[in-house]
Design a protein around this motif. Sequence first.
Motif, PDB file in Angstrom:
ATOM      1  N   TYR A  18     -24.902  15.731   6.068  1.00 12.34           N
ATOM      2  CA  TYR A  18     -25.327  14.455   5.566  1.00 12.34           C
ATOM      3  C   TYR A  18     -24.937  14.492   4.213  1.00 12.34           C
ATOM      4  CZ  TYR A  18     -28.438  10.595   4.282  1.00 12.34           C
ATOM      5  OH  TYR A  18     -29.233   9.513   3.824  1.00 12.34           O
ATOM      6  N   ALA A  19     -25.164  15.497   3.369  1.00  8.88           N
ATOM      7  CA  ALA A  19     -24.929  15.596   1.934  1.00  8.88           C
ATOM      8  C   ALA A  19     -23.219  15.397   1.656  1.00  8.88           C
ATOM      9  CB  ALA A  19     -25.163  16.876   1.377  1.00  8.88           C
ATOM     10  N   LEU A  20     -22.692  15.800   2.789  1.00  3.71           N
ATOM     11  CA  LEU A  20     -20.892  15.748   2.695  1.00  3.71           C
ATOM     12  C   LEU A  20     -20.707  14.219   3.018  1.00  3.71           C
ATOM     13  CD1 LEU A  20     -18.309  16.922   2.737  1.00  3.71           C
ATOM     14  CD2 LEU A  20     -18.252  17.169   5.305  1.00  3.71           C
ATOM     15  N   VAL A  21     -21.425  13.411   4.087  1.00  3.02           N
ATOM     16  CA  VAL A  21     -21.062  12.046   4.144  1.00  3.02           C
ATOM     17  C   VAL A  21     -21.521  11.504   2.989  1.00  3.02           C
ATOM     18  CG1 VAL A  21     -21.826  10.229   5.359  1.00  3.02           C
ATOM     19  CG2 VAL A  21     -21.297  12.214   6.635  1.00  3.02           C
ATOM     20  N   LEU A  22     -22.597  11.690   2.321  1.00  2.00           N
ATOM     21  CA  LEU A  22     -22.894  10.834   1.050  1.00  2.00           C
ATOM     22  C   LEU A  22     -22.131  11.152  -0.219  1.00  2.00           C
ATOM     23  CD1 LEU A  22     -26.915  11.318   0.996  1.00  2.00           C
ATOM     24  CD2 LEU A  22     -25.674   9.212   1.596  1.00  2.00           C
ATOM     25  N   THR A  23     -21.600  12.118  -0.038  1.00  4.25           N
ATOM     26  CA  THR A  23     -20.657  12.524  -1.112  1.00  4.25           C
ATOM     27  C   THR A  23     -19.110  11.926  -1.032  1.00  4.25           C
ATOM     28  OG1 THR A  23     -21.681  14.836  -1.468  1.00  4.25           O
ATOM     29  CG2 THR A  23     -19.287  14.566  -2.540  1.00  4.25           C
ATOM     30  N   ARG A  24     -18.760  11.863   0.123  1.00  2.00           N
ATOM     31  CA  ARG A  24     -17.576  10.979   0.435  1.00  2.00           C
ATOM     32  C   ARG A  24     -17.822   9.838   0.326  1.00  2.00           C
ATOM     33  NH1 ARG A  24     -14.585  13.428   5.702  1.00  2.00           N
ATOM     34  NH2 ARG A  24     -13.868  15.407   4.773  1.00  2.00           N
ATOM     35  N   ARG A  25     -18.838   9.170   0.641  1.00  2.71           N
ATOM     36  CA  ARG A  25     -19.196   7.589   0.252  1.00  2.71           C
ATOM     37  C   ARG A  25     -19.282   7.358  -1.063  1.00  2.71           C
ATOM     38  NH1 ARG A  25     -24.575   5.388   3.256  1.00  2.71           N
ATOM     39  NH2 ARG A  25     -23.457   5.219   5.063  1.00  2.71           N
ATOM     40  N   VAL A  26     -20.116   8.059  -1.957  1.00  5.29           N
ATOM     41  CA  VAL A  26     -20.115   7.849  -3.350  1.00  5.29           C
ATOM     42  C   VAL A  26     -18.436   8.246  -4.096  1.00  5.29           C
ATOM     43  CG1 VAL A  26     -20.632   8.866  -5.762  1.00  5.29           C
ATOM     44  CG2 VAL A  26     -22.467   8.606  -3.580  1.00  5.29           C
ATOM     45  N   ASN A  27     -17.879   9.083  -3.681  1.00  5.17           N
ATOM     46  CA  ASN A  27     -16.426   9.029  -4.195  1.00  5.17           C
ATOM     47  C   ASN A  27     -15.661   7.991  -3.935  1.00  5.17           C
ATOM     48  OD1 ASN A  27     -17.165  11.623  -5.480  1.00  5.17           O
ATOM     49  ND2 ASN A  27     -16.559  12.850  -3.953  1.00  5.17           N
ATOM     50  N   GLU A  28     -15.987   7.421  -2.712  1.00  5.71           N
ATOM     51  CA  GLU A  28     -14.943   6.260  -2.145  1.00  5.71           C
ATOM     52  C   GLU A  28     -15.146   5.201  -2.855  1.00  5.71           C
ATOM     53  OE1 GLU A  28     -14.977   6.664   1.844  1.00  5.71           O
ATOM     54  OE2 GLU A  28     -13.564   8.120   1.869  1.00  5.71           O
ATOM     55  N   ALA A  29     -16.432   4.870  -3.563  1.00  9.97           N
ATOM     56  CA  ALA A  29     -16.879   3.715  -4.029  1.00  9.97           C
ATOM     57  C   ALA A  29     -16.339   3.390  -5.313  1.00  9.97           C
ATOM     58  CB  ALA A  29     -18.348   3.750  -4.364  1.00  9.97           C
ATOM     59  N   SER A  30     -16.067   1.978  -5.796  1.00 12.43           N
ATOM     60  CA  SER A  30     -15.497   1.560  -6.967  1.00 12.43           C
ATOM     61  C   SER A  30     -16.071   2.153  -7.982  1.00 12.43           C
ATOM     62  CB  SER A  30     -15.740  -0.113  -7.036  1.00 12.43           C
ATOM     63  OG  SER A  30     -15.036  -0.269  -8.391  1.00 12.43           O
ATOM     64  N   ARG A  31     -15.275   2.431  -9.109  1.00 12.97           N
ATOM     65  CA  ARG A  31     -15.558   3.132 -10.369  1.00 12.97           C
ATOM     66  C   ARG A  31     -16.446   1.988 -11.510  1.00 12.97           C
ATOM     67  NH1 ARG A  31     -15.684   8.369  -9.665  1.00 12.97           N
ATOM     68  NH2 ARG A  31     -13.842   9.099  -8.767  1.00 12.97           N
ATOM     69  N   GLY A  32     -16.059   0.665 -10.947  1.00 17.98           N
ATOM     70  CA  GLY A  32     -16.796  -0.458 -11.807  1.00 17.98           C
ATOM     71  C   GLY A  32     -15.753  -0.981 -12.870  1.00 17.98           C
ATOM     72  N   SER A  33     -16.381  -1.853 -13.786  1.00 18.61           N
ATOM     73  CA  SER A  33     -15.361  -2.277 -14.791  1.00 18.61           C
ATOM     74  C   SER A  33     -15.326  -1.382 -16.111  1.00 18.61           C
ATOM     75  CB  SER A  33     -16.092  -3.585 -15.265  1.00 18.61           C
ATOM     76  OG  SER A  33     -17.576  -3.265 -15.802  1.00 18.61           O
ATOM     77  N   GLU A  34     -14.579  -1.768 -16.954  1.00 16.51           N
ATOM     78  CA  GLU A  34     -14.317  -0.869 -18.179  1.00 16.51           C
ATOM     79  C   GLU A  34     -15.522  -0.638 -18.907  1.00 16.51           C
ATOM     80  OE1 GLU A  34     -11.530   0.787 -18.750  1.00 16.51           O
ATOM     81  OE2 GLU A  34     -10.677   0.117 -16.944  1.00 16.51           O
ATOM     82  N   LYS A  35     -16.273  -1.729 -18.902  1.00 22.10           N
ATOM     83  CA  LYS A  35     -17.617  -1.305 -19.484  1.00 22.10           C
ATOM     84  C   LYS A  35     -18.346  -0.486 -19.028  1.00 22.10           C
ATOM     85  CE  LYS A  35     -20.734  -2.817 -22.902  1.00 22.10           C
ATOM     86  NZ  LYS A  35     -20.399  -2.296 -24.248  1.00 22.10           N
ATOM     87  N   MET A  36     -18.459  -0.556 -17.515  1.00 21.44           N
ATOM     88  CA  MET A  36     -19.333   0.501 -16.909  1.00 21.44           C
ATOM     89  C   MET A  36     -18.550   2.032 -16.985  1.00 21.44           C
ATOM     90  SD  MET A  36     -19.980  -1.750 -13.304  1.00 21.44           S
ATOM     91  CE  MET A  36     -20.820  -0.161 -12.535  1.00 21.44           C
ATOM     92  N   LYS A  37     -17.331   1.880 -17.107  1.00 20.79           N
ATOM     93  CA  LYS A  37     -16.832   3.201 -17.365  1.00 20.79           C
ATOM     94  C   LYS A  37     -17.076   3.969 -18.754  1.00 20.79           C
ATOM     95  CE  LYS A  37     -12.920   2.527 -14.049  1.00 20.79           C
ATOM     96  NZ  LYS A  37     -11.398   2.384 -14.051  1.00 20.79           N
ATOM     97  N   GLU A  38     -16.894   2.947 -19.854  1.00 25.64           N
ATOM     98  CA  GLU A  38     -17.496   3.476 -20.795  1.00 25.64           C
ATOM     99  C   GLU A  38     -18.977   3.815 -21.026  1.00 25.64           C
ATOM    100  OE1 GLU A  38     -18.090   1.136 -25.619  1.00 25.64           O
ATOM    101  OE2 GLU A  38     -17.168   0.355 -23.816  1.00 25.64           O
TER     102      GLU A  38
END
Length: 84
Positions: A18-38
Motif C-alpha cells: 500500500y505504501a508503494l502504491v501511494l508513493t507511486r501515485r504521489v510521484n506521478e502527480a503534477s508538481r504544480g505551478s511555479e509559485k507552488m514550486k517556489e
Amino acid sequence: MNNYIHVVIVIIIIGLLYALVLTRRVNEASRGSEKMKEIQSYIKLGSGTFIWKQASILLVFSVIVFLVIGLFASNDEQLSNANS
C-alpha cells in the motif's frame, strides 16, 4: 502462536504494498505551478533546518544521558565492591 506470526507477516506485506502504491501515485502527480514550486523549496529548506536542529539537540541530550548513566553505574559498581 505460530499462526499469529503468519498473520503479522501478511499484514506487514500488505502495508508495504500500500505504501508503494501511494508513493507511486504521489510521484506521478503534477508538481504544480511555479509559485507552488517556489513555496515547496522554502518548506523543504525550513524542514531540513528544523530536522538538523532537532538532531543536534538530541545528540547533546543523548551524550549527557549516556554520561550520567555511566557515572551512576560506575558508582553503583564501586559501592557493591566496597560492601563485599
